[in-house]
Scaffold this motif. Structure first.
Motif: not given
Length: 621
Positions: A413, A459-460, A462-463
Motif C-alpha cells: 500500500s 483496504e490497505e 487488500e492492496d
C-alpha cells in the motif's frame, strides 16, 4: 607506607586468606614449603589424580606497593589471586569431580558456549566474537552450556517474539549460574566455576539497563560495535563489577579480524561488508541498535574471500543491514557534493544524502566475481532504492553472481509505505521488479512483509494481498507488526490494529503468497539447475543429497554415481559436499524442488557449456 596500608585497609579480604595476606605485607621470609594448590584450613584436596593439577592462571594483576621485603613483585600473588583461590576452594573435596580437575589442565581462561538469534549478520558477528576471544586466550568452544565457563547469547531486537526467546534462555542460564554448586554435585553441570553470562547484539544495546537489573541474571552486556572490549569486560566481572559497553561507532567494521567459522566443514560462508543503517524507516529499530552506515575497504573483503577460497568454500554471502548501499570511501581524499552521482533506483528517494561517494556495491561485486570465478556470490539484505542499472547488468553478465534478489517491500500500500518512510510507492516498486525481470528474466525474488502496521485499514491490507499476487515471489518473510521502542512509529503513531486482526491478516497474506509461489517452483520443472551440494537430505540422509540452486531454491536428488565433466577419464562417483551438480528437475512443491543428478561439474565449466549451446542454437536458427 602508612598511606598504602590505609588504602589497603578498605579492601575486604576473606578470612581464610588473612593469614597469607598478612605474610605478604611483611618483610619476613616466605614459608619453607611451597603449596601448588590452594587448600583452605580444614579442607584438604584429594590426592592429585594421574598427575593432574588444578592450575589457576591469571591474566591481570593488581598494582601493588613496593614494600615486598626484597621479593620481586612478580613473585607476590595479587589480591585477585586470593579471591580466585577462595572461589576455587568453595567446593568440598567430595564435591569436586576428578574429571573436572583433570580438565582444568587443558583450559586457559574458560570454555565458551554460544547461541545466536536473528539474521545472518548476527551469525557473522558471533564468528568475529569467537576470533576476538581466541586471540585473548579463550580458545575452546563447547556444544552445551552446562560445560561452559562463559555463555554468549547473541540477540535480535527486530521483533518482540525474538526477545521473548532470549529471556527464556537467560532464565535457564541464570539457573546454571545461581545453582552451580548443586548442578555440579548432581552431574548436570561440568563447568569449573559458575558461568559468566554475556548478552551481545541488538537487544544488548536496546535493553541494557533492564538486562543488567534482571536479578543478577547477566554479567556482561556488549553492543554490536564493542566486541573488541569483551576480554576486558569479562575481567571486570572477576572484580565484582558488571561489564557493559554498548557505545555505537561511526567507524567500526572489524575489517582486520578474521572470523572463526562456526561451521568448520561448511562449503558456504558469510562475509560482512558493511554495518549500520541510515534509512530510518519508522517501524525499524536497527539504526538505534546498529548505528550509522559504514563500509569495509574493498581490499580487506578481497583478502577474507581469498582465505575462504583456500579453505574450500564454494559460496559466499555478502552481508550488511543495507548491503547494496555499500560505499568504500577509504581511498577518497576530499568530499563531494551530497548526492552527487549517487544513483538510486528510478522512482526511489532517500532521507539521508551521501556525503562521500567511493567504490559502490557494483564495484565490489565486479572485483570479487572476476578474481574468484569458482565461488558463487549472494548478498543480503538490500534496500530497493539502491539498484542502479549497472548493478543489474553486472548480475546478468557474471555467471558466479546468483540470480536471486531479496527485495523487501514491507507492504503493498502506497499510503502505508509513506507512514513507514520507505521512500517509494507501490508503483515504483512494481516498476523496479519489471526492470529486474526484463534485464535478468530468470531472476528469483523474495521479500519481507509486515501485517497490521499502525493505522492499517482493510483496504490497505487488500492492496498488499494483490501486490503479492502481482509480483509472484519465490519466498517471503511475513510477520505481524510489533511496536519497537525509540522508533519513529513509537513516538508518533498508535499501535491501534488489534492483535487478532493482525493474526487474521497475516494468515491471509501467507495464503496469497502460497498461491503465487507454487507457480515459481513449478516453472523450474524440466529444466537443468546447477546445485551446490550442502549435505544429506535430513528426510532421507542415506539415499538423498540436498543443496541450493543459483536462484536459491532447495533441490534434493538421489545419491547415485554420475560422471565428472571436469575429469571424464575417471569412473562415475557419488557427488559429495562441495560439488556442483547438474540436476534435471522432475517435480516441485511450494518450497523445494526434486530432480535427477546428471553430472558433477565446475561452476565456470557449466556456464561455458551453456553459453556454447546457446550460441549453437542461435546459429542453427
Amino acid at each position: 607506607m602508612a598511606s598504602s596500608l590505609t588504602s589497603l585497609s578498605s579492601i575486604k579480604i576473606p578470612r581464610r586468606c588473612c593469614r597469607l595476606a598478612l605474610w605478604h605485607l611483611s618483610s619476613t621470609s616466605p614459608p619453607p614449603t611451597r603449596v601448588s594448590r590452594y587448600s583452605p584450613p580444614g579442607r584438604c584436596l584429594p590426592p592429585r589424580p594421574c598427575g593432574a593439577s588444578l592450575s589457576l592462571s591469571f591474566s591481570r594483576k593488581l598494582s601493588r606497593p613496593s614494600f615486598s621485603g626484597g621479593k620481586k613483585s612478580s613473585e607476590i600473588p595479587s589480591l585477585k589471586d586470593f579471591m580466585v583461590a577462595q572461589s576455587a576452594a568453595s567446593l568440598s573435596a567430595s564435591e569436586i569431580q576428578p574429571d573436572l580437575l583433570s580438565a582444568a589442565d587443558g583450559l586457559s581462561k574458560g570454555r565458551i558456549y554460544q547461541e545466536t538469534y536473528g539474521c545472518q549478520m548476527n551469525i557473522n558477528d558471533m564468528e568475529i566474537v569467537l576470533s576476538i576471544m581466541k586471540n585473548a586466550g579463550y580458545s575452546e568452544v563447547v556444544d552445551v552450556p552446562e560445560s561452559a565457563e562463559i555463555i554468549f547469547i547473541n540477540t535480535c531486537a527486530i521483533r518482540d517474539n525474538a526477545e521473548q526467546k532470549v529471556w527464556q534462555r537467560l532464565n535457564y542460564f541464570w539457573f546454571l549460574k545461581r545453582h552451580w554448586k548443586s548442578n555440579v554435585k548432581s552431574g548436570r553441570s561440568q563447568s569449573l566455576h559458575p558461568p559468566k553470562v554475556v548478552v551481545l547484539g541488538c537487544m544488548a544495546e536496546r535493553l541494557k539497563e533492564k538486562i543488567l537489573d534482571a536479578d543478577k541474571m547477566v554479567d556482561v552486556v556488549c553492543g554490536p560495535d564493542a566486541y573488541r572490549d569483551l576480554p576486558r569486560l569479562l575481567e571486570d566481572v572477576d572484580y565484582g563489577q558488571k561489564g557493559i559497553n554498548t557505545i555505537l561507532s561511526l567507524e567500526e567494521t572489524y575489517a582486520d579480524i578474521s572470523p572463526v567459522r562456526i561451521s568448520k566443514n561448511s562449503v558456504t560462508a558469510f562475509v560482512s561488508i558493511m554495518r549500520g543503517c541510515n534509512n530510518m524507516c519508522s517501524f525499524c529499530i536497527v539504526p538505534f541498535t546498529r548505528g550509522r552506515e559504514r563500509s569495509r575497504p574493498v581490499e580487506s573483503i578481497v583478502r577474507e574471500v581469498e582465505e575462504l577460497s583456500k579453505e574450500g568454500v564454494k559460496e559466499v554471502t555478502l552481508l550488511g543491514q543495507n548491503v547494496n548501499s555499500y560505499n568504500d570511501t577509504s581511498v577518497l581524499e576530499k568530499d563531494v557534493e551530497p548526492g552527487t552521482n549517487w544513483k538510486l533506483s528510478e522512482g526511489f528517494s532517500s532521507m539521508c544524502k551521501v556525503k562521500q561517494m567511493g567504490l559502490r556495491f557494483a564495484d565490489l561485486l565486479d572485483r570479487l566475481s572476476t578474481e574468484f570465478p569458482e565461488i558463487r556470490f549472494r548478498y543480503t539484505s538490500p534496500h530497493p532504492k539502491d539498484f542502479p542499472d549497472e548493478l543489474l547488468y553486472l548480475m546478468r553478465d557474471r555467471h558466479n553472481i546468483c540470480k536471486y534478489i531479496h527485495l523487501p517491500a514491507q507492504t503493498g500500500s502506497s499510503t502505508v509505505l509513506e507512514r513507514m518512510r520507505r521512500g517509494y510507492t507501490r508503483e515504483a516498486y512494481l516498476d523496479l521488479v519489471q526492470k529486474i525481470r526484463d534485464i535478468v528474466p530468470q531472476m528469483g525474488i523474495s521479500s519481507d512483509f509486515i501485517c497490521g502496521f499502525c493505522g492499517e485499514t482493510e483496504e490497505e491490507h487488500e492492496d498488499t494481498l494483490s501486490f503479492v499476487r502481482a509480483v509472484g515471489y519465490d519466498m517471503a518473510y511475513m510477520f505481524a507488526y510489533s511496536m519497537r521502542e525509540k522508533t519513529h512509529a513509537n513516538r508518533n503513531y498508535d499501535d491501534n490494529v488489534p492483535e487478532e486482526v493482525k493474526r487474521r491478516r497475516l494468515n491471509e497474506l501467507i495464503e496469497a503468497f502460497r498461491e503465487s509461489t507454487g507457480q515459481c517452483f513449478d516453472s523450474q520443472i524440466g529444466g537443468i539447475q546447477l546445485v551446490l551440494v550442502e549435505g544429506p537430505n535430513k528426510r532421507a540422509p542415506d539415499t538423498e543429497l540436498i543443496g541450493k540452486s543459483d536462484r536459491g531454491h532447495r533441490v534434493s536428488f538421489a545419491k547415485l554415481p554420475v560422471i565428472d565433466r571436469a575429469d571424464i577419464s575417471t569412473c562415475k562417483r557419488n557427488p559429495s559436499v562441495g560439488d556442483y551438480v547438474e540436476v534435471h528437475i522432475t517435480k516441485s512443491t511450494r518450497a523445494s524442488l526434486f530432480g535427477e543428478a546428471l553430472a558433477i561439474t565446475k561452476l565456470s565449466l557449466f556456464h561455458r557449456v551453456q553459453d556454447e549451446e546457446l550460441v549453437a542454437c542461435e546459429s542453427s536458427a
